[in-house]
Design an enzyme around this catalytic site. Sequence first.
Site, PDB file in Angstrom:
ATOM      1  CE  LYS A 175     -11.513  -6.868  -4.504  1.00 26.68           C
ATOM      2  NZ  LYS A 175     -12.209  -6.487  -3.246  1.00 26.68           N
ATOM      3  CD  GLU A 178     -12.317  -7.276   1.237  1.00 26.03           C
ATOM      4  OE1 GLU A 178     -12.204  -6.577   0.216  1.00 26.03           O
ATOM      5  OE2 GLU A 178     -11.354  -7.853   1.780  1.00 26.03           O
ATOM      6  CB  SER A 228      -1.714  -2.300   1.846  1.00 27.96           C
ATOM      7  OG  SER A 228      -1.975  -3.605   1.391  1.00 27.96           O
ATOM      8  CB  CYS A 283      -2.641   7.090  -0.015  1.00 31.79           C
ATOM      9  SG  CYS A 283      -3.185   8.170  -1.329  1.00 31.79           S
ATOM     10  CD  GLU A 384      -0.190   3.176   4.605  1.00 33.52           C
ATOM     11  OE1 GLU A 384      -0.253   1.978   4.229  1.00 33.52           O
ATOM     12  OE2 GLU A 384      -0.594   4.121   3.913  1.00 33.52           O
TER      13      GLU A 384
HETATM   14  P1  NAD Z   1      -5.596  -3.655   0.939  1.00 35.83           P
HETATM   15  O1  NAD Z   1      -4.328  -3.846   0.207  1.00 35.83           O
HETATM   16  O2  NAD Z   1      -5.829  -4.445   2.161  1.00 35.83           O
HETATM   17  O3  NAD Z   1      -6.855  -3.979  -0.015  1.00 35.83           O
HETATM   18  C1  NAD Z   1      -6.986  -3.358  -1.269  1.00 35.83           C
HETATM   19  C2  NAD Z   1      -7.764  -4.287  -2.204  1.00 35.83           C
HETATM   20  O4  NAD Z   1      -7.014  -5.482  -2.415  1.00 35.83           O
HETATM   21  C3  NAD Z   1      -9.125  -4.704  -1.644  1.00 35.83           C
HETATM   22  O5  NAD Z   1     -10.055  -4.671  -2.684  1.00 35.83           O
HETATM   23  C4  NAD Z   1      -8.876  -6.119  -1.126  1.00 35.83           C
HETATM   24  O6  NAD Z   1     -10.021  -6.939  -1.261  1.00 35.83           O
HETATM   25  C5  NAD Z   1      -7.755  -6.635  -2.016  1.00 35.83           C
HETATM   26  N1  NAD Z   1      -6.817  -7.503  -1.297  1.00 35.83           N
HETATM   27  C6  NAD Z   1      -6.362  -7.354  -0.022  1.00 35.83           C
HETATM   28  N2  NAD Z   1      -5.466  -8.317   0.271  1.00 35.83           N
HETATM   29  C7  NAD Z   1      -5.354  -9.085  -0.828  1.00 35.83           C
HETATM   30  C8  NAD Z   1      -4.575 -10.255  -1.147  1.00 35.83           C
HETATM   31  N3  NAD Z   1      -3.731 -10.789  -0.278  1.00 35.83           N
HETATM   32  N4  NAD Z   1      -4.721 -10.792  -2.366  1.00 35.83           N
HETATM   33  C9  NAD Z   1      -5.544 -10.243  -3.276  1.00 35.83           C
HETATM   34  N5  NAD Z   1      -6.310  -9.161  -3.030  1.00 35.83           N
HETATM   35  C10 NAD Z   1      -6.206  -8.571  -1.832  1.00 35.83           C
HETATM   36  O7  NAD Z   1      -5.730  -2.085   1.226  1.00 35.83           O
HETATM   37  P2  NAD Z   1      -6.853  -1.357   2.119  1.00 35.83           P
HETATM   38  O8  NAD Z   1      -6.580  -1.635   3.548  1.00 35.83           O
HETATM   39  O9  NAD Z   1      -8.206  -1.627   1.552  1.00 35.83           O
HETATM   40  O10 NAD Z   1      -6.536   0.175   1.795  1.00 35.83           O
HETATM   41  C11 NAD Z   1      -5.632   0.948   2.535  1.00 35.83           C
HETATM   42  C12 NAD Z   1      -4.300   1.031   1.827  1.00 35.83           C
HETATM   43  O11 NAD Z   1      -4.461   1.612   0.531  1.00 35.83           O
HETATM   44  C13 NAD Z   1      -3.285   1.920   2.533  1.00 35.83           C
HETATM   45  O12 NAD Z   1      -2.038   1.280   2.503  1.00 35.83           O
HETATM   46  C14 NAD Z   1      -3.272   3.188   1.704  1.00 35.83           C
HETATM   47  O13 NAD Z   1      -2.068   3.931   1.775  1.00 35.83           O
HETATM   48  C15 NAD Z   1      -3.490   2.631   0.336  1.00 35.83           C
HETATM   49  N6  NAD Z   1      -3.990   3.639  -0.589  1.00 35.83           N
HETATM   50  C16 NAD Z   1      -3.119   4.127  -1.503  1.00 35.83           C
HETATM   51  C17 NAD Z   1      -3.522   5.121  -2.381  1.00 35.83           C
HETATM   52  C18 NAD Z   1      -2.557   5.689  -3.377  1.00 35.83           C
HETATM   53  O14 NAD Z   1      -2.951   6.522  -4.183  1.00 35.83           O
HETATM   54  N7  NAD Z   1      -1.294   5.275  -3.373  1.00 35.83           N
HETATM   55  C19 NAD Z   1      -4.840   5.605  -2.324  1.00 35.83           C
HETATM   56  C20 NAD Z   1      -5.718   5.057  -1.379  1.00 35.83           C
HETATM   57  C21 NAD Z   1      -5.270   4.068  -0.519  1.00 35.83           C
END
Ligand code: NAD
Length: 484
Positions: A175, A178, A228, A283, A384
Amino acid sequence: MSLPLIQNYIDGEWVESTSTTFGDVWNPATAEKIARVAYGTTEDVERAVKAAQDAYWDWRTTPPLSRARYLFRLKEAFEENFEDIAAVLTTEQGKCIDEARGEVRRMIENVEHATGVTTLMCGYTLEDIATDIDCYGHPQPLGVFAGIAPYNFPAMVPWWFLPYALVTGNTYILKPSEQVPMTQTRVFEIIDEIGFPEGVVNMVHGSRDVVNGLLDNPDIAGVSFVGSTPTAKYIYRRCGETGKRVQALGGAKNIVAVMPDANIDAAMPSLITSFFGCSGQRCLSGAVLVPVGDVADELIEKFTAAAKIMKIGSGLDESTGMGPVVSAAHRERVLGYIEKGLEEGADLVMDGRNFAVAEYPNGFFVGPTLFDNVKPDMTICREEIFGPVVSVVRARDLDEVVDLINTRGFGNAACIYTNNGATAREFKYRVLPSMVGINIGIAAPMSFFPFGGAGNSMFGDIKAHGQEIFKFFTDTKVVIQRWL
Ligand code: NAD
């Protein structure tokens, strides 16, 4: 003109979602809608799980080297379509085309590393654990795995997991975020051309409903998540409740220290990339810059001078140094943090609010921003931001640097610029984060090393890629035998 509707890929076919809820995909540089994506349903997930389950046994019994041969072909096809994948990525995500190329390269490196399956998946054996009794253990796949990806690395992050799951004999459901569904759609067109057996690799687009559908489904053996910290915690907890394997990588607040003995001029290009590369949406991005001792004024002067000459615009323009952030909503979030920094009393030295790019007046741009005299307990030093905003905390010595790093809660990366080996070693030894850069501003492990943090940056035991990932996707069956 009607916008293209992104399709799911299930059982070797492109299929429409059963959903009636849709989202828009944007070009962040132009603020134009470029596609629509359905927010998939539990029914979509169930269909993909059934396809992946039906495909599992034949795929599992396909010899590892034969499975690896699909990856060899995929690698070649990715190379042939390299520029195309990078261009799609930049168009929907916003990052500079060279950053997109770097990301696609890392995606391919994971395919390359995964082809080492015959060595990396090998088990172990010991004769005579007791008289005439032998013992051997062999890793075997577990079934259907799922990957849930963030928006900032739409090409690379899913491939930290997917090729390893497949090559070890599992089947897969991805997945993507989006917000950026087009990159993996392009990648799956290539998968489709390679002709994997139907159902071995599937993709369902959407947001929370798809994620919850995957978490609730008893036939999903494990989940790899990157996103996140709040979502990572949620995924980790839910997988624990339902007995799934899980690796959940979260957010970060990375500190970059500069010692008085550092070669500032030589360090400047990588410092700028650390904080402003991908518009700070990595990240591993630097978030807090810590000059130690009397280096502060010179560092800030040179750093702001270098940031000011960076060209900001569309990532598709080869000369652009920094692109937009991903969405209008995210720009508002980043601007909110700048307001917070002002409210809490930090000194705004470089102001990225109201930043306009003449050719792209509607784009989601935030200019490079720098706060000086930030205190450790200020919001902009704790949370962050995920944008091109630098918080400068002036420190007296290495002890203060280490203390600042180890009290952030996050533990993804920490970097130091120094020419003193003993200082570098002490830094590396004492800091909690799991990825450390020494005169490197983005401490990104390559595919054959593990990627992942500590503390609130990672939940679970096995990180992304590296050798350990082969353990995440397998269970070692131990056989103890004798012949009577
Ligand atoms: P996000 O958590 O908003 O979304 C990530 C995924 O989770 C998406 O596919 C989204 O559809 C899904 N999602 C979001 N909220 C959800 C919920 N409440 N319930 C179920 N699914 C949910 O993250 P983002 O904004 O897409 O990405 C940025 C974040 O990712 C930053 O915090 C960044 O630091 C982190 N990140 C971490 C790494 C790492 O290696 N640690 C690498 C890349 C990005």
